[in-house]
Structures are given as structure tokens and as C-alpha cells.
Design a protein around this motif. Structure first.
Motif, PDB file in Angstrom:
ATOM      1  N   LYS A  58       0.810  -1.218   0.000  1.00  0.00           N
ATOM      2  CA  LYS A  58       0.000   0.000   0.000  1.00  0.00           C
ATOM      3  C   LYS A  58       0.849   1.275   0.000  1.00  0.00           C
ATOM      4  CE  LYS A  58      -4.387  -1.458   2.043  1.00  0.00           C
ATOM      5  NZ  LYS A  58      -5.378  -1.106   3.086  1.00  0.00           N
ATOM      6  N   ASN A  59       0.387   2.227  -0.804  1.00  0.00           N
ATOM      7  CA  ASN A  59       0.995   3.550  -0.856  1.00  0.00           C
ATOM      8  C   ASN A  59       0.124   4.601  -0.175  1.00  0.00           C
ATOM      9  OD1 ASN A  59       3.154   5.256  -1.800  1.00  0.00           O
ATOM     10  ND2 ASN A  59       1.729   6.086  -3.301  1.00  0.00           N
ATOM     11  N   HIS A  60      -1.052   4.208   0.289  1.00  0.00           N
ATOM     12  CA  HIS A  60      -1.969   5.111   0.985  1.00  0.00           C
ATOM     13  C   HIS A  60      -2.481   4.410   2.238  1.00  0.00           C
ATOM     14  CE1 HIS A  60      -1.887   7.297  -2.781  1.00  0.00           C
ATOM     15  NE2 HIS A  60      -2.440   6.274  -3.417  1.00  0.00           N
ATOM     16  N   ALA A  61      -2.841   5.183   3.265  1.00  0.00           N
ATOM     17  CA  ALA A  61      -3.232   4.618   4.558  1.00  0.00           C
ATOM     18  C   ALA A  61      -4.746   4.451   4.663  1.00  0.00           C
ATOM     19  CB  ALA A  61      -2.708   5.501   5.682  1.00  0.00           C
ATOM     20  N   CYS A  62      -5.299   3.671   3.750  1.00  0.00           N
ATOM     21  CA  CYS A  62      -6.755   3.504   3.728  1.00  0.00           C
ATOM     22  C   CYS A  62      -7.095   2.230   2.949  1.00  0.00           C
ATOM     23  CB  CYS A  62      -7.431   4.727   3.105  1.00  0.00           C
ATOM     24  SG  CYS A  62      -6.702   5.283   1.551  1.00  0.00           S
ATOM     25  N   CYS A  63      -8.386   1.998   2.772  1.00  0.00           N
ATOM     26  CA  CYS A  63      -8.844   0.802   2.078  1.00  0.00           C
ATOM     27  C   CYS A  63      -8.278   0.732   0.662  1.00  0.00           C
ATOM     28  CB  CYS A  63     -10.370   0.813   2.038  1.00  0.00           C
ATOM     29  SG  CYS A  63     -11.088  -0.516   1.067  1.00  0.00           S
ATOM     30  N   GLY A  64      -7.784  -0.444   0.279  1.00  0.00           N
ATOM     31  CA  GLY A  64      -7.189  -0.607  -1.047  1.00  0.00           C
ATOM     32  C   GLY A  64      -8.149  -0.357  -2.194  1.00  0.00           C
ATOM     33  N   HIS A  65      -9.449  -0.483  -1.954  1.00  0.00           N
ATOM     34  CA  HIS A  65     -10.429  -0.205  -3.006  1.00  0.00           C
ATOM     35  C   HIS A  65     -10.446   1.269  -3.398  1.00  0.00           C
ATOM     36  CE1 HIS A  65     -11.932  -4.214  -2.920  1.00  0.00           C
ATOM     37  NE2 HIS A  65     -12.529  -4.125  -1.748  1.00  0.00           N
ATOM     38  N   THR A  66      -9.896   2.129  -2.559  1.00  0.00           N
ATOM     39  CA  THR A  66      -9.886   3.566  -2.849  1.00  0.00           C
ATOM     40  C   THR A  66      -8.652   4.014  -3.612  1.00  0.00           C
ATOM     41  OG1 THR A  66      -8.718   4.267  -0.825  1.00  0.00           O
ATOM     42  CG2 THR A  66     -11.108   3.943  -0.661  1.00  0.00           C
ATOM     43  N   PHE A  67      -7.698   3.108  -3.815  1.00  0.00           N
ATOM     44  CA  PHE A  67      -6.399   3.536  -4.328  1.00  0.00           C
ATOM     45  C   PHE A  67      -6.431   4.002  -5.782  1.00  0.00           C
ATOM     46  CE2 PHE A  67      -3.268   1.253  -1.274  1.00  0.00           C
ATOM     47  CZ  PHE A  67      -3.949   1.780  -0.197  1.00  0.00           C
ATOM     48  N   ALA A  68      -7.119   3.260  -6.636  1.00  0.00           N
ATOM     49  CA  ALA A  68      -7.183   3.688  -8.042  1.00  0.00           C
ATOM     50  C   ALA A  68      -7.860   5.053  -8.170  1.00  0.00           C
ATOM     51  CB  ALA A  68      -7.881   2.632  -8.895  1.00  0.00           C
ATOM     52  N   PRO A  69      -8.965   5.320  -7.451  1.00  0.00           N
ATOM     53  CA  PRO A  69      -9.511   6.673  -7.479  1.00  0.00           C
ATOM     54  C   PRO A  69      -8.533   7.742  -6.987  1.00  0.00           C
ATOM     55  CG  PRO A  69     -11.174   5.160  -6.696  1.00  0.00           C
ATOM     56  CD  PRO A  69      -9.893   4.374  -6.792  1.00  0.00           C
ATOM     57  N   ILE A  70      -7.793   7.442  -5.911  1.00  0.00           N
ATOM     58  CA  ILE A  70      -6.805   8.412  -5.417  1.00  0.00           C
ATOM     59  C   ILE A  70      -5.729   8.661  -6.469  1.00  0.00           C
ATOM     60  CG2 ILE A  70      -4.957   8.787  -3.744  1.00  0.00           C
ATOM     61  CD1 ILE A  70      -6.629   7.171  -1.732  1.00  0.00           C
ATOM     62  N   ASP A  71      -5.148   7.586  -6.978  1.00  0.00           N
ATOM     63  CA  ASP A  71      -4.063   7.727  -7.955  1.00  0.00           C
ATOM     64  C   ASP A  71      -4.545   8.435  -9.216  1.00  0.00           C
ATOM     65  OD1 ASP A  71      -2.388   6.410  -6.196  1.00  0.00           O
ATOM     66  OD2 ASP A  71      -2.589   4.450  -7.172  1.00  0.00           O
ATOM     67  N   GLY A  72      -5.768   8.080  -9.659  1.00  0.00           N
ATOM     68  CA  GLY A  72      -6.316   8.721 -10.850  1.00  0.00           C
ATOM     69  C   GLY A  72      -6.587  10.192 -10.639  1.00  0.00           C
ATOM     70  N   ALA A  73      -7.135  10.556  -9.477  1.00  0.00           N
ATOM     71  CA  ALA A  73      -7.420  11.965  -9.191  1.00  0.00           C
ATOM     72  C   ALA A  73      -6.138  12.781  -9.125  1.00  0.00           C
ATOM     73  CB  ALA A  73      -8.193  12.078  -7.888  1.00  0.00           C
ATOM     74  N   LEU A  74      -5.101  12.247  -8.494  1.00  0.00           N
ATOM     75  CA  LEU A  74      -3.837  12.974  -8.401  1.00  0.00           C
ATOM     76  C   LEU A  74      -3.181  13.132  -9.774  1.00  0.00           C
ATOM     77  CD1 LEU A  74      -2.339  11.429  -5.138  1.00  0.00           C
ATOM     78  CD2 LEU A  74      -3.110  13.778  -5.467  1.00  0.00           C
TER      79      LEU A  74
END
Length: 442
Positions: free
Chosen positions: A263-279
Motif C-alpha cells: 500500500k501507498n496510501h493509509a486507507c482501504c485498497g479499493h480507494t487507491f485507483a480513485p486516489i491515484d487517478g485523481a492525483l
């Protein structure tokens, strides 16, 4: 042979084999990442509350908690497994929708300390736990994940396998450990669909139950040999009656531990693609959050079933809110532990941006789950511009991996404030050489 017997035969033979350097290196990566999750989780509830609840099993015994407190092996497995899953930075095996490290390594460490195992034997036990449990999880599939929390259910097998390896059980006893683990496996999805401490407890229970299953098998306790693939077994009761032959076909040929997501973020893995895409999209547009009129996130259905909370009130709920973590990412550039501090939870800028975020299911991306974790993100700016970005994977997935240096930095960032910088660096160096002849687990 039943599926349990094939897994048992594989696990019992593994400790006597020389593993490839690549496999051992990936096992060390998993252990470094586990420590990075374990240490900060150990000073948070529910792990701190478990120390109160099970005080009679502490300050004695051969195993240790994160800050060195002694414990009996089963209680160490329970508390350490819980701690490692608390701040949501522990590893993922994508195809099994499963966090193997939290329960598997917690049990491996507790049992390795109890039997004074070498670092190499510890790593081999970790590999056994990962290889067996990830295949069981992948076979149970998406149907299992609809109701069950795989880290609680499948993790029991990872823990049992790791402990059975360190106890040096023969194939018959090893098999019975796995069979007993099957009937002890539990953990409901509904337990963390609202604020609760249940989710990390699933990992801790899996660690403890798996260790107990191996200890019982060592003492001669038997289980039903067809409990995994029988007509009323695990596959039928907790999935859609999957075919088990392929689950064991690649044992010893392909090592799933080499394909972990860190993990690169401190939260549920299902949220990672949205985070990475938004950034990524924010960088492309070269805008700050104040210039955003609307954000649309389309992704696979389970991501929204698990992390679709649009009005989280607590840190536990916020870690499972796509809208909350995407808003934090766009405002502050990352989603680390600070994103879930009390002041951030009530941040009016975060809450205002959340109202401009819309979530939906993308049917194409949903069909690709669980093998692919993707999101389609679009941003409309205040001046009328609109742009879309497809995030096909997550940073940290096997096809976009974190480097060894990234994992070391993650460890120092998360463990350093608790251990102190010098002690954290010394522990990190120790972990990277666990396969050395003079390695120590203390």
C-alpha cells in the motif's frame, strides 16, 4: 487426495527445501511491510484495548508485542495480527481480495519466537502461509467476498500453515491443522460496513485461530479431510462451489508472494485507483483543489459497496470512503496517517470538496475485478474545462510496484516516530538480512 491433503503435503515439504533467492527477497519485502503496518497499529485501539482484555496472558511467555512486552504465543498472534491490520497499510494479494500479511506474519513471528527459529525458517514459514492461503482465497473468489471478509476467513489458513511449518508438522498433521483452520475461519463483511473495531479483529482472530489449529494438530487433534472441497465444505458453504484442482496445480512452480500489492496510501485498497487517478489528473490539469467544480469517479462495484460512504464520521469510516480520501488527496497531495487525525476529519475544505464528488459503477471495470483494480476519474474545473483519466492499476500493485527503497521509506515513516529513528533504522537493517545465518527475530 483432497485439497487439504495436497496443501498439507506441499506445506510440510517446504521447510526442507532451499527457496530461490528471489522468493526469499519477496518474503523479506512482505515482512518489512508488515512491520511498517504492525508498529503504528500497536499503539492504537483495538490493540491497546486487547492488552487490557488479555492482561493475564501478558508479561509472560516467549513471544513479544510490538514494543517488547512479553506474551503467550496465542495472545501475541491475536494482538499483533489485530495491530497489523488497524491503520490500513498492510499488504494485499489482489486476486484473492485478501491481506495475507496481517494474520500470517503475526502467527509466524509468535511461533518463531516461541521455538527460537532462525530467520530463514521464519521466512520459509511466511512463504508457506502466503502460498497456501492466497490460493484458497483466489479459488473462493468474488462470491466469497460478497459476505465474508477474506482476511478473517482465508487468513486463518495462512496463519495455520505458517505455524504448522515452524512446528515441523508432517504432512498428515499439517493437513489436519488446515482442516481445523477451515472450520474456525470467520469474519463478516457487515462487521465493518459502519464504525466498529471488528475489521482488524478479524486479522487477529485469524492469526490466533490458525496458531491454535496447528498446535492442536501437533497434539493429535484431527479435522475432516474434505472440509475444503466436500459437498458441505468451505467452497460450497462460503462461495459458489468452485473447482479446487487448479488451486494446487501451481504449488512449487509459481510463488504468489512475488506478486504482492504494497500500500501507498493509509486507507482501504479499493480507494487507491480513485486516489491515484485523481492525483494524476490534477497534475495534468495543473490545478489546485479550489479550482475544481466537480469530480466523477467510476470504478468496480465492490469498491463502492465497501468504500462508498459519503459522510464518514470517524477515522475508521473515513478509511472506507472514496469521497473522503480523494478529497484529501486533491487538497493535501497524499493520504497518509494525518488524513485521519481528528482535525482533518472535521476539515471544512475536505467536507466541502466531498460534496462535489460523485461515485458510480463502471461495468467494464467491474467485470475486470478482482484481477484488475481500476478507476475512471473526470474533473470539471471552475472555468469549464473537463478532462478524464483512466487509472488502470494502483501504485503498489505488482504491475506498478513499490521499490525496496519505497518500502524502507514507508517503514521509517510509520515506525520511526514510535521506535525512534535510530532504533527504527536498526530494526529495518535486521529485517532486510533475515535470511543471514546469524539473523535474530528479537
Amino acid at each position: 487426495m483432497t485439497a487439504a491433503q495436497r496443501f498439507g503435503e506441499y506445506g510440510a515439504a517446504l521447510l526442507g527445501k532451499t527457496l530461490d533467492a528471489e522468493v526469499l527477497h519477496h518474503a523479506k519485502r512482505a515482512v518489512v511491510d508488515w512491520y511498517a503496518a504492525w508498529i503504528p497499529g500497536a499503539v492504537e485501539a483495538p490493540a491497546t484495548l486487547l492488552e487490557k482484555a488479555f492482561a493475564d496472558d501478558l508479561d509472560r511467555g516467549p513471544s513479544q508485542l510490538a514494543l517488547g512486552r512479553r506474551a503467550t504465543p496465542r495472545t501475541a498472534a491475536l494482538i499483533n495480527g489485530t495491530a497489523a491490520h488497524t491503520v490500513e497499510v498492510d499488504d494485499i494479494y489482489r486476486e484473492a481480495i485478501y491481506h495475507p500479511g496481517a494474520p500470517t506474519i503475526a502467527t509466524a513471528l509468535a511461533q518463531a519466537q516461541a521455538c527460537l527459529a532462525s530467520g530463514l525458517d521464519f521466512l520459509t514459514a511466511v512463504v508457506a502461509g502466503y502460498e497456501i492461503s492466497t490460493r484458497i482465497g483466489a479459488t473462493l473468489g468474488r462470491a466469497h467476498y460478497h459476505y465474508w471478509h477474506n482476511t478473517g476467513t482465508v487468513g486463518t489458513f495462512g496463519a495455520a500453515a505458517a505455524a504448522a511449518s515452524l512446528l515441523r508438522l508432517d504432512s498428515k498433521a499439517y493437513t489436519h491443522a488446515l482442516c481445523t483452520a477451515a472450520t474456525l475461519a470467520s469474519g463478516l463483511q457487515q462487521a465493518f460496513r459502519m464504525d466498529s473495531m471488528s475489521k482488524p479483529l478479524h486479522a487477529g482472530h485469524a492469526a490466533q485461530a490458525g496458531l491454535m489449529a496447528a498446535q492442536m494438530a501437533q497434539a493429535g487433534v484431527t479435522g475432516s479431510l474434505d472440509v475444503i472441497d466436500g459437498e458441505a465444505g468451505l467452497g460450497q458453504a462460503m462461495s459458489n462451489g468452485p473447482e479446487w484442482s487448479q488451486a494446487t496445480a501451481s504449488l512449487g512452480q509459481r510463488f504468489n508472494i512475488t506478486q504482492m500489492t504494497f500500500k501507498n496510501h493509509a486507507c482501504c485498497g479499493h480507494t487507491f485507483a480513485p486516489i491515484d487517478g485523481a492525483l494524476a489528473l490534477q497534475q495534468t490539469l495543473n490545478i489546485d483543489a479550489a479550482q475544481i467544480r466537480k469530480v466523477e469517479v467510476a470504478t468496480y462495484r465492490p469498491a463502492l459497496e465497501v468504500a462508498g460512504n459519503m459522510s464518514p464520521r470517524t477515522a475508521a469510516e473515513a478509511r472506507f470512503s472514496v469521497a473522503y480520501v480523494v478529497a484529501n488527496a486533491l487538497l493535501y497531495g497524499s493520504v497518509r496517517l494525518a488524513a485521519f487525525a481528528e482535525e482533518r476529519l472535521g476539515d471544512p475544505l475536505v467536507r466541502a470538496l466531498m460534496t462535489r464528488i460523485e461515485l458510480s459503477v463502471d461495468e467494464d471495470l467491474d467485470r475486470a475485478f478482482p484481477g484488475q483494480r481500476a478507476a475512471r476519474v473526470s474533473i470539471e474545473t471552475m472555468d469549464g474545462r473537463r478532462s478524464e483519466h483512466l487509472q488502470p492499476t494502483r501504485k503498489g500493485d505488482p504491475d506498478a510496484p513499490l521499490s525496496d527503497e519505497d518500502l524502507s521509506d514507508k517503514f521509517l515513516e510509520l515506525a520511526g516516530p514510535i521506535l525512534g529513528e535510530a532504533a527504527a533504522r536498526a530494526r529495518l537493517a535486521q529485517l532486510w538480512r533475515l535470511d543471514a545465518p546469524d539473523s535474530s527475530l528479537i
